[in-house]
Write a protein that holds these residues in place. Structure first.
Motif, PDB file in Angstrom:
ATOM      1  N   ALA A  26      24.516  80.173  33.015  1.00 14.01           N
ATOM      2  CA  ALA A  26      24.476  81.000  34.780  1.00 14.01           C
ATOM      3  C   ALA A  26      22.984  83.130  34.092  1.00 14.01           C
ATOM      4  N   PRO A  27      22.553  83.246  35.731  1.00 13.85           N
ATOM      5  CA  PRO A  27      22.656  84.784  35.499  1.00 13.85           C
ATOM      6  C   PRO A  27      23.503  85.540  36.058  1.00 13.85           C
ATOM      7  N   GLY A  28      24.310  86.395  34.670  1.00 15.42           N
ATOM      8  CA  GLY A  28      25.153  87.163  34.988  1.00 15.42           C
ATOM      9  C   GLY A  28      26.662  86.640  34.969  1.00 15.42           C
ATOM     10  N   ALA A  29      26.201  86.103  33.731  1.00 16.47           N
ATOM     11  CA  ALA A  29      27.575  85.201  33.367  1.00 16.47           C
ATOM     12  C   ALA A  29      28.224  85.347  32.714  1.00 16.47           C
ATOM     13  N   PHE A 157      21.497  77.454  39.776  1.00 15.99           N
ATOM     14  CA  PHE A 157      20.555  77.582  38.730  1.00 15.99           C
ATOM     15  C   PHE A 157      21.016  76.955  36.926  1.00 15.99           C
ATOM     16  N   GLU A 158      22.652  76.975  37.128  1.00 15.78           N
ATOM     17  CA  GLU A 158      23.927  76.399  36.028  1.00 15.78           C
ATOM     18  C   GLU A 158      23.381  75.037  35.975  1.00 15.78           C
ATOM     19  N   ARG A 159      23.580  74.950  37.247  1.00 15.37           N
ATOM     20  CA  ARG A 159      24.032  73.054  36.811  1.00 15.37           C
ATOM     21  C   ARG A 159      21.982  72.778  36.788  1.00 15.37           C
ATOM     22  N   ILE A 160      21.079  73.244  37.117  1.00 16.46           N
ATOM     23  CA  ILE A 160      19.721  73.380  36.422  1.00 16.46           C
ATOM     24  C   ILE A 160      19.622  73.336  34.424  1.00 16.46           C
ATOM     25  N   HIS A 161      19.694  74.089  33.783  1.00 20.53           N
ATOM     26  CA  HIS A 161      20.193  74.849  32.820  1.00 20.53           C
ATOM     27  C   HIS A 161      20.742  73.208  32.554  1.00 20.53           C
ATOM     28  N   GLU A 162      21.949  73.363  32.324  1.00 22.02           N
ATOM     29  CA  GLU A 162      22.868  72.120  31.900  1.00 22.02           C
ATOM     30  C   GLU A 162      21.728  70.372  31.856  1.00 22.02           C
ATOM     31  N   GLU A 163      21.473  70.802  33.110  1.00 26.24           N
ATOM     32  CA  GLU A 163      20.313  69.328  33.449  1.00 26.24           C
ATOM     33  C   GLU A 163      19.733  69.414  32.068  1.00 26.24           C
ATOM     34  N   THR A 164      19.046  70.276  32.196  1.00 28.83           N
ATOM     35  CA  THR A 164      17.675  70.653  31.438  1.00 28.83           C
ATOM     36  C   THR A 164      17.887  70.520  29.693  1.00 28.83           C
ATOM     37  N   TYR A 165      18.888  71.133  29.366  1.00 30.54           N
ATOM     38  CA  TYR A 165      19.576  71.011  28.109  1.00 30.54           C
ATOM     39  C   TYR A 165      20.238  69.755  27.968  1.00 30.54           C
ATOM     40  N   ARG A 166      20.951  69.363  28.262  1.00 31.03           N
ATOM     41  CA  ARG A 166      21.241  67.417  28.415  1.00 31.03           C
ATOM     42  C   ARG A 166      19.624  66.271  28.180  1.00 31.03           C
ATOM     43  N   ASP A 167      18.778  66.442  28.896  1.00 25.97           N
ATOM     44  CA  ASP A 167      17.565  66.149  29.184  1.00 25.97           C
ATOM     45  C   ASP A 167      16.983  66.286  27.758  1.00 25.97           C
ATOM     46  N   PHE A 168      16.631  67.633  27.198  1.00 28.51           N
ATOM     47  CA  PHE A 168      16.019  67.226  26.262  1.00 28.51           C
ATOM     48  C   PHE A 168      17.085  67.360  24.854  1.00 28.51           C
ATOM     49  N   GLY A 169      18.453  66.864  24.975  1.00 30.50           N
ATOM     50  CA  GLY A 169      19.539  66.177  23.906  1.00 30.50           C
ATOM     51  C   GLY A 169      20.029  66.746  23.621  1.00 30.50           C
ATOM     52  N   TYR A 170      20.360  67.865  23.448  1.00 30.35           N
ATOM     53  CA  TYR A 170      21.105  69.319  22.989  1.00 30.35           C
ATOM     54  C   TYR A 170      22.804  68.628  23.983  1.00 30.35           C
ATOM     55  N   GLU A 171      23.928  69.350  22.891  1.00 26.51           N
ATOM     56  CA  GLU A 171      24.960  69.177  23.472  1.00 26.51           C
ATOM     57  C   GLU A 171      25.743  71.003  23.594  1.00 26.51           C
ATOM     58  N   MET A 172      26.129  71.145  24.927  1.00 32.27           N
ATOM     59  CA  MET A 172      26.715  71.851  25.351  1.00 32.27           C
ATOM     60  C   MET A 172      27.745  71.689  24.643  1.00 32.27           C
ATOM     61  N   VAL A 173      28.546  73.301  24.577  1.00 30.96           N
ATOM     62  CA  VAL A 173      29.820  73.894  24.001  1.00 30.96           C
ATOM     63  C   VAL A 173      29.953  74.844  24.843  1.00 30.96           C
ATOM     64  N   PHE A 174      31.146  74.311  25.854  1.00 31.52           N
ATOM     65  CA  PHE A 174      31.204  75.185  26.825  1.00 31.52           C
ATOM     66  C   PHE A 174      31.694  75.944  27.223  1.00 31.52           C
TER      67      PHE A 174
END
Length: 194
Positions: A26-29, A157-174
């Motif tokens: 997210a912005p400002g994270a 915006f953070e939720r949209i980022h997470e969903e977009t990366y998942r949709d493109f097949g990326y794995e998130m390391v939080f």
């Protein structure tokens, strides 16, 4: 082994040795603080493009460049240029074209032809590691000239980022909220573990 085959094997080895990691969130994270510390630690880093596109527009007297139809394509062009110029076997990128896709979604824009082409290139050429360092928000956001967003908008915006990366097949390391040193430790440990 023929010359062409040897050249192909060498190129595949180079690609395998090159590691490009995305740092997003997210912005400002706190992404920029992490990127700056990585640079101070001697790592190759690629700065975020959107902030610079906004700053350049402000310098030209355009106060809200995100309302212009070229905004997304301008970010994509700068991201691509910076990615292609980057050097070093281990690189950290402050955002990517996937983030720009999330931004387009957030702003309600269709994907521009430039964005679509870049997303296809990033996927086809396996430009980035499939594990992305997703920096979680700090519980607040500090406005800047480029960041004119409320905390509630940041969460969306953070939720949209997470969903977009998942949709493109990326794995998130939080990477959870903490000071920069602790967050850097989490990132470095994750890289060592894999």
């Amino acid at each position: 082994m023929g010359c062409r085959r040897l050249a192909l094997v060498q190129r595949l080895n180079e690609i395998d040795a090159l590691k490009r990691f995305i740092i997003t969130g997210a912005p400002g994270a706190g992404k920029t603080a992490i990127i700056r510390q990585l640079a101070l630690d001697g790592f190759s880093v690629v700065e975020e493009a959107a902030t610079d596109v906004i700053a350049a527009a402000h310098a030209r007297g355009v106060q809200e460049p995100w309302t212009h139809s070229s905004f997304i394509s301008d970010i994509v062009a700068m991201q691509r240029e910076r990615q292609l110029r980057a050097t070093g076997d281990l690189q950290f990128h402050d955002r990517s074209a996937i983030c720009t896709a999330a931004l387009a979604t957030y702003l309600g824009y269709p994907f521009s032809p430039a964005l679509t082409a870049e997303l296809e290139r990033v996927n086809k050429d396996a430009i980035f590691q499939r594990r992305v360092f997703f920096i979680r928000h700090l519980g607040f956001v500090t406005p800047t000239e480029a960041r004119r967003i409320t905390f509630e908008e940041t969460l969306r915006f953070e939720r949209i980022h997470e969903e977009t990366y998942r949709d493109f097949g990326y794995e998130m390391v939080f990477i959870q909220p903490a000071n920069v040193a602790v967050r850097l430790g989490m990132i470095k440990e994750s890289i060592r573990a894999h």
